[in-house]
Motif scaffolding. Structure first.
Motif, short mmCIF file in Angstrom:
data_model
loop_
_atom_site.label_atom_id
_atom_site.label_comp_id
_atom_site.label_asym_id
_atom_site.label_seq_id
_atom_site.Cartn_x
_atom_site.Cartn_y
_atom_site.Cartn_z
N LEU A 143 0.84 -1.20 0.00
CA LEU A 143 0.00 0.00 0.00
C LEU A 143 0.88 1.25 0.00
O LEU A 143 1.05 1.91 1.03
CB LEU A 143 -0.94 -0.02 1.21
CG LEU A 143 -1.98 1.10 1.27
CD1 LEU A 143 -2.95 1.01 0.11
CD2 LEU A 143 -2.73 1.04 2.60
N LEU A 144 1.49 1.54 -1.14
CA LEU A 144 2.27 2.77 -1.35
C LEU A 144 3.44 2.93 -0.38
O LEU A 144 3.82 4.07 -0.07
CB LEU A 144 1.35 4.01 -1.25
CG LEU A 144 0.01 3.96 -1.97
CD1 LEU A 144 -0.73 5.27 -1.79
CD2 LEU A 144 0.15 3.63 -3.44
N SER A 145 4.03 1.82 0.08
CA SER A 145 5.06 1.93 1.12
C SER A 145 6.29 2.71 0.66
O SER A 145 6.87 3.47 1.45
CB SER A 145 5.49 0.53 1.58
OG SER A 145 6.06 -0.21 0.51
N MET A 146 6.69 2.56 -0.60
CA MET A 146 7.89 3.26 -1.07
C MET A 146 7.68 4.77 -1.17
O MET A 146 8.63 5.55 -1.11
CB MET A 146 8.33 2.70 -2.43
CG MET A 146 8.83 1.28 -2.39
SD MET A 146 9.45 0.69 -4.00
CE MET A 146 7.92 0.55 -4.93
N LEU A 147 6.43 5.20 -1.32
CA LEU A 147 6.14 6.62 -1.50
C LEU A 147 6.61 7.45 -0.31
O LEU A 147 7.14 8.55 -0.49
CB LEU A 147 4.64 6.82 -1.72
CG LEU A 147 4.15 8.28 -1.76
CD1 LEU A 147 4.79 9.02 -2.93
CD2 LEU A 147 2.63 8.32 -1.85
#
Length: 285
Positions: A143-147
């Motif tokens: 769930l968009l962790s790298m963002l």
């Protein structure tokens, strides 16, 4: 098996011969266990280290010789985890004292940047546990962790971004401290995740967040692919080029998450909200 696959396996064997030679010179012995099932053992090796006559460094101190994957991997001991946590703390301390050039003035990493970075790492870890899809040998669409890590780089530049990203990679390693070799661990965690900090080089450009995100994810893709070629080539289907296998494997989870993230951050209300948070993050630094 095609010529390209043969050449790749030859390069992998040569790499491991070099590692063995270095180990012999340094007085380091290696116990190599390959993947079960009759395939080449070199790419999927696990290593137990014994430094000279002292012995037992990996076996009893830093890591145990039996990892949870059941194929020769090793697992950090409590002491090993503590060492990695200390390294993470040292990274933050170094970041706090080492100064960077910023235009005509020098600015130390501020307390506010440290706080925002710590919060970003925490949010990234939580979101990384929310997996939309998970690959069998590591890697998942989250769930968009790298963002959250890319945002730190985008707000504060590459210096803070890379330090935060490397720390995040080590935190990810601590959450599942299983690995085959130290070079493999370095490629898959501090280097691969650290590449997300490259987004900071684009923080002054138009569409800098989107461009930086793509560059950061591509950097992670490169390091993960190298790890796949060198250490996991034996998992490739029979007759398949290990390079193509690794490229496809890494792309199968990084590309979907990247596409989803880029779509979300490009939605006008989301972009406006992120711009507002950026303004707040830059006040009084």
């Amino acid at each position: 098996m095609n010529i390209a696959a043969l050449k790749c396996k030859t390069l992998v064997r040569q790499f491991h011969h070099i590692v063995d030679a270095i180990g012999n010179e340094a007085g380091i012995s290696y116990v190599v266990n390959g993947k079960q099932g009759g395939k080449s053992s070199a790419p999927a090796m696990a290593v137990a280290f014994s430094f000279g006559k002292q012995g037992g460094f990996m076996n009893n101190f830093f890591a145990t010789p039996e990892g949870a994957w059941g194929d020769g991997s090793v697992h950090l001991t409590i002491t090993g985890i503590v060492i990695v946590v200390v390294i993470i703390a040292l990274l933050l301390i170094i970041a706090a004292f080492v100064r960077q050039k910023n235009a005509s003035r020098k600015a130390a990493l501020t307390t506010k940047q440290l706080v925002y970075s710590a919060v970003a790492i925490a949010l990234a870890v939580v979101c990384s546990m929310i997996k939309l899809f998970e690959m069998p040998m590591g890697g998942s669409v989250t769930l968009l962790s790298m963002l959250f890590i890319v945002l730190i780089a985008y707000w504060y530049g590459p210096y803070v971004g890379i330090m935060t990203a490397v720390a995040y990679g080590l935190v990810q390693f601590v959450t599942e401290p299983i690995f085959y070799t130290i070079p493999q661990m370095l490629l898959d965690y501090p280097l691969a995740f650290g590449a997300l900090g490259l987004a900071g080089f684009f923080n002054k450009k138009k569409w800098g967040l989107q461009i930086g995100y793509v560059v950061g994810v591509f950097g992670r893709f490169i390091f993960s692919t190298i790890s796949g070629i060198v250490f996991f080539a034996s998992y490739a289907p029979e007759g398949m080029n290990p390079i193509l296998y690794s490229l496809g494997y890494q792309a199968s989870y990084l590309v979907p998450e990247a596409v989803i993230t880029l779509i979300i951050i490009s939605i006008p209300p989301v972009a406006k909200a992120l711009a507002h948070v950026k303004q707040l993050s830059l006040i009084h630094i």
